[in-house]
Design a protein around this motif. Structure first.
Motif, PDB file in Angstrom:
ATOM      1  N   VAL A 172       0.972  -1.119   0.322  1.00  0.00           N
ATOM      2  CA  VAL A 172       0.368  -0.211  -0.107  1.00  0.00           C
ATOM      3  C   VAL A 172       0.583   0.816   0.138  1.00  0.00           C
ATOM      4  N   ALA A 173       0.954   1.911  -0.821  1.00  0.00           N
ATOM      5  CA  ALA A 173       1.911   3.215  -1.707  1.00  0.00           C
ATOM      6  C   ALA A 173       1.067   4.172  -0.551  1.00  0.00           C
ATOM      7  N   GLY A 174       1.950   5.087   0.373  1.00  0.00           N
ATOM      8  CA  GLY A 174       1.273   6.003   0.671  1.00  0.00           C
ATOM      9  C   GLY A 174       1.170   5.843   2.452  1.00  0.00           C
ATOM     10  N   VAL A 175       1.784   4.603   2.636  1.00  0.00           N
ATOM     11  CA  VAL A 175       1.926   4.153   4.194  1.00  0.00           C
ATOM     12  C   VAL A 175       2.980   3.894   4.531  1.00  0.00           C
ATOM     13  N   ARG A 176       3.629   5.006   6.003  1.00  0.00           N
ATOM     14  CA  ARG A 176       4.499   3.647   7.029  1.00  0.00           C
ATOM     15  C   ARG A 176       4.259   3.410   7.954  1.00  0.00           C
TER      16      ARG A 176
ATOM     17  N   GLU B 245      -0.345  13.325   2.758  1.00  0.00           N
ATOM     18  CA  GLU B 245      -1.016  13.747   3.109  1.00  0.00           C
ATOM     19  C   GLU B 245      -2.524  14.202   2.583  1.00  0.00           C
ATOM     20  N   ALA B 246      -2.071  13.458   1.463  1.00  0.00           N
ATOM     21  CA  ALA B 246      -3.944  13.631   0.662  1.00  0.00           C
ATOM     22  C   ALA B 246      -5.007  13.013   1.144  1.00  0.00           C
ATOM     23  N   THR B 247      -4.110  12.257   2.515  1.00  0.00           N
ATOM     24  CA  THR B 247      -5.467  10.431   2.233  1.00  0.00           C
ATOM     25  C   THR B 247      -6.395  10.981   2.842  1.00  0.00           C
ATOM     26  N   THR B 248      -7.835  10.019   2.840  1.00  0.00           N
ATOM     27  CA  THR B 248      -8.840  10.499   3.383  1.00  0.00           C
ATOM     28  C   THR B 248      -9.091   9.191   4.613  1.00  0.00           C
ATOM     29  N   ALA B 249     -10.013   9.463   4.958  1.00  0.00           N
ATOM     30  CA  ALA B 249     -10.263   8.205   6.215  1.00  0.00           C
ATOM     31  C   ALA B 249     -11.294   8.734   6.325  1.00  0.00           C
TER      32      ALA B 249
ATOM     33  N   PRO C 188      -4.898  -0.596 -11.309  1.00  0.00           N
ATOM     34  CA  PRO C 188      -4.255  -1.613  -9.639  1.00  0.00           C
ATOM     35  C   PRO C 188      -4.532  -0.932  -8.312  1.00  0.00           C
ATOM     36  N   VAL C 189      -5.939  -1.443  -7.378  1.00  0.00           N
ATOM     37  CA  VAL C 189      -5.410  -0.863  -6.291  1.00  0.00           C
ATOM     38  C   VAL C 189      -5.144  -1.789  -5.134  1.00  0.00           C
ATOM     39  N   ALA C 190      -4.635  -1.591  -4.482  1.00  0.00           N
ATOM     40  CA  ALA C 190      -4.139  -2.031  -2.738  1.00  0.00           C
ATOM     41  C   ALA C 190      -5.079  -2.156  -2.096  1.00  0.00           C
ATOM     42  N   LEU C 191      -4.927  -3.518  -1.020  1.00  0.00           N
ATOM     43  CA  LEU C 191      -5.745  -2.956   0.346  1.00  0.00           C
ATOM     44  C   LEU C 191      -5.083  -3.958   1.084  1.00  0.00           C
ATOM     45  N   ALA C 192      -5.049  -3.393   2.580  1.00  0.00           N
ATOM     46  CA  ALA C 192      -4.553  -4.295   3.849  1.00  0.00           C
ATOM     47  C   ALA C 192      -5.388  -4.035   4.997  1.00  0.00           C
ATOM     48  N   GLY C 193      -5.752  -4.861   5.198  1.00  0.00           N
ATOM     49  CA  GLY C 193      -5.912  -4.633   7.065  1.00  0.00           C
ATOM     50  C   GLY C 193      -5.446  -5.366   7.597  1.00  0.00           C
ATOM     51  N   VAL C 194      -5.766  -5.076   9.057  1.00  0.00           N
ATOM     52  CA  VAL C 194      -5.439  -5.850  10.192  1.00  0.00           C
ATOM     53  C   VAL C 194      -6.370  -5.400  11.391  1.00  0.00           C
TER      54      VAL C 194
ATOM     55  N   GLY D 107      -4.422   7.473  -1.886  1.00  0.00           N
ATOM     56  CA  GLY D 107      -4.679   8.174  -3.236  1.00  0.00           C
ATOM     57  C   GLY D 107      -3.569   7.729  -4.453  1.00  0.00           C
ATOM     58  N   ARG D 108      -2.206   6.971  -4.038  1.00  0.00           N
ATOM     59  CA  ARG D 108      -1.548   7.435  -4.660  1.00  0.00           C
ATOM     60  C   ARG D 108      -0.838   6.127  -5.413  1.00  0.00           C
ATOM     61  N   ALA D 109      -2.767   4.936  -5.676  1.00  0.00           N
ATOM     62  CA  ALA D 109      -3.053   3.997  -7.165  1.00  0.00           C
ATOM     63  C   ALA D 109      -2.812   5.148  -8.243  1.00  0.00           C
TER      64      ALA D 109
END
Lengths: 412, 412
Positions: free
Chosen positions: B21-25, B48-52, B178-184, B246-248
């Motif tokens: 997931v690009a844009g996440v550290r 910075e552009a991340t929505t939640a 293509p978009v990616a999704l990861a969850g915990v 939004g990095r996709a």
């Protein structure tokens, strides 16, 4: 099927002395419907003038006998009550209705009474067709045995997984005339293993018109049986029926607001609550008796819903079983009830011990004292939710390895 | 407090491979808030552009971090997520709000971001004041460790009594991009011993406007997390939050009805359901995974209520634990749900095995076959209530001695 469970550690010291109640004769019989070597049929026969009223399960899958009782209830007459243990005659479709018809025919044949005065209850296995073929013979044997009420024998005959016989009653006055009340009940889980049901039957010699009796029994059931929970489950067969023979000779009470009823109403409520609490004390696997008092709710109904959210929470009940004064779980249960509560005014006590106030742990909270209190057999959990004046109290038991053992490990 | 519980027998074979997931550290830290020798803090920092958007517990006694998230949610911005395990910061009153303020200040201080983009979650003991004094130091250490997402480490850091780390995700396309999704996620009881909560955090590189994300997460939570139960309890802290960086590079989706969302919506729902089922598979003491399918109800909502009446019934769950195909208890649970059901059309199957139809035991009912089926680790209970076309499915686990042991015998 009799599992020889040990008597609940919360059982009363013994079966109470109960009044005889003029106008009622009873008999029990070991008919071998499912159990062997123990009475499993209970017959009560009342004088002709007897009025009767009942309240029944809210289940949408009610048993055939419950359907029957609902049908005769409007007549308000109570000539006979026949109860069997071992087969609930529930979820038996057409065969269930046929069995009820067979039972009714056997009772009216043996007693020569109208079918509108016949009340039935069955407790035991769900889904097993019940053969009514033997009932004419059973009724003949029961009628031969009819005699003065033997409440202890009645309470024993209607047991399934109950570990002790349950009875309560006493005396009151109506217009200065002494009247007597005796009641028996059965129930341990709301549903016991393959066995169902909470049943309670009460008999009085008071003269009370059927419409008044209906209101009295509804109020008393709400005061007693609707304030207990073992596992939150509701049986297909729950029934509470009151018979009033009128033999005490008081003026017939036909107005529910008549103040002459006050003493009897209190006795009936006390008796229903006593029987209800005995059912909790026989809760499957119960090792602790828990009173949950809620105050400060918006309404009494809201208080009861909050109290049941606590009393039905498996994790609260498991904490009680473990002797763990885990008050965070009580907070959780208040929150999940969905009822209004002011988080910043919430207060909790365990017995007289302060636990939380003003939405946080009480400064005087003493974990060791609370843990010692939770080692007792009788626990009071008191919660004030800080939004109104509604109060109510409900009773439950803990959730123990014994509950799992009875409901999972025994194969029925 | 780490109780070294054995890994659930229902656990998946291993932690899944999840996209970066690009844009996440992310970073984790052993801060020693309650546990020793294991990470207990998880920080995610997004572009910075991340929505939640998030959905939160319905509890009336929600935790301080939940209150905070509800406050920032309308801004729709997701710069940082900080989660701690060991202290739920729930029912802590003024001290709880102060701790939240301290956490937020530590995050904004370390990252130089606005507080409206900071999301918090806490899981652990209820009612224990949490000292935020160490958080500036913890944040400095976390920021130093920030790197490409390590989902396994994140899932481990947020565990309380979980016996395995829970993750799910995958890939989809939006407008061909293509978009990616990861969850915990974490959770084992709805409330674990002195520990609280179901938490789930999902991250995608898709570009999705905050209002659309809000609807997506609400629907996906309803599809997944709202269809599971371990013990019917609801925590003070349940939270599901989705971050979209939004990095996709897809066209920003600002209409929830945009068909370009279909593939991603399906991925999000699948992922939430996967995480939800993993929580059930880690249900305290669980030995069997149970799917309850209800059809023929008046509405889908009625079907879900009936399914939960079955899935939350202690006596049904204990029967499953005992490997006992006790279908009378299923009938009881349908009845107590209060929803419309036609007793004479009710049908029940266990897996593919017929049990009941037309309101009575099925002629082909085979007790031995059903008992053998109930020995398996995955059980399907299917009920048709015969009144309409509403269907739904929920998942639960059995009620075992293990549940009692975890919640009663261990003293926390």
């Amino acid at each position: 099927m009799a599992q020889d469970l040990p008597v609940s550690p919360l059982a009363p010291a013994g079966f109470p002395d109960l009044p005889a109640v003029a106008g009622v004769r009873t008999a029990t019989l070991a008919a071998g419907l499912r159990y062997q070597g123990r009475p499993d049929l209970f017959l009560a026969v009342c004088d002709e003038a007897t009025t009767a009223a009942g309240v029944f399960t809210t289940s949408k899958t009610a048993s055939a006998p419950v359907d029957w009782c609902r049908q005769v209830a409007p007549h308000g007459a109570g000539r006979a009550l026949l109860v069997n243990a071992g087969n609930a005659n529930a979820f038996t479709g057409r065969a269930g209705r046929d069995a009820v018809a067979g039972e009714v025919a056997a009772v009216t044949g043996a007693l020569g009474c109208a079918e509108t005065g016949v009340w039935l209850a069955s407790t035991g296995v769900i889904g097993e067709p019940m053969d009514a073929g033997g009932f004419p013979g059973h009724l003949a044997a029961l009628v031969e045995r009819l005699g003065p009420p033997d409440w202890r024998a009645a309470a024993d005959a209607i047991r399934t997984t109950d570990t002790f016989a349950k009875g309560a009653g006493g005396n009151a006055q109506i217009d200065g005339t002494p009247v007597a009340l005796a009641g028996v009940a059965k129930g341990s889980g709301m549903i016991a293993p393959h066995m169902a049901t909470m049943l309670a039957f009460l008999f009085t010699d008071a003269a009370i018109a059927a419409p008044v009796l209906r209101q009295l029994v509804a109020d008393a059931a709400d005061h007693g049986f609707n304030r207990i929970t073992v596992d939150g489950d509701t049986s297909t067969s729950d029934s509470v029926v009151v018979f009033a023979t009128g033999r005490a000779g008081n003026r017939v009470i036909d107005d529910p607001a008549d103040p002459a009823l006050d003493d009897f109403r209190a006795l009936l409520q006390r008796t229903c609550l006593d029987l209800a609490q005995q059912i909790v004390r026989d809760g499957e696997g119960a090792s602790r008796f828990v009173e949950v008092r809620v105050s400060g709710a918006e309404t009494p109904a809201a208080a009861r819903r909050i109290a049941f959210a606590i009393a039905n929470s498996p994790i609260v009940k498991a904490a009680v079983a473990g002797g763990d004064p885990n008050w965070g779980r009580v907070v959780m249960a208040v929150g999940k009830s969905g009822e209004a509560a002011d988080r910043d005014r919430l207060a909790i006590r365990f017995g007289d011990l302060p636990v939380a106030e003003a939405g946080a742990r009480h400064p005087a909270y003493d974990e060791a004292a609370c843990a010692a209190y939770f080692k007792g057999a009788e626990i009071v959990i008191a919660v004030d939710v800080g939004v109104g004046t509604g109060t109510d109290t409900v009773w439950t038991c803990d959730l123990t390895h014994g509950y799992i053992a009875i409901n999972a490990d025994y194969r029925s």
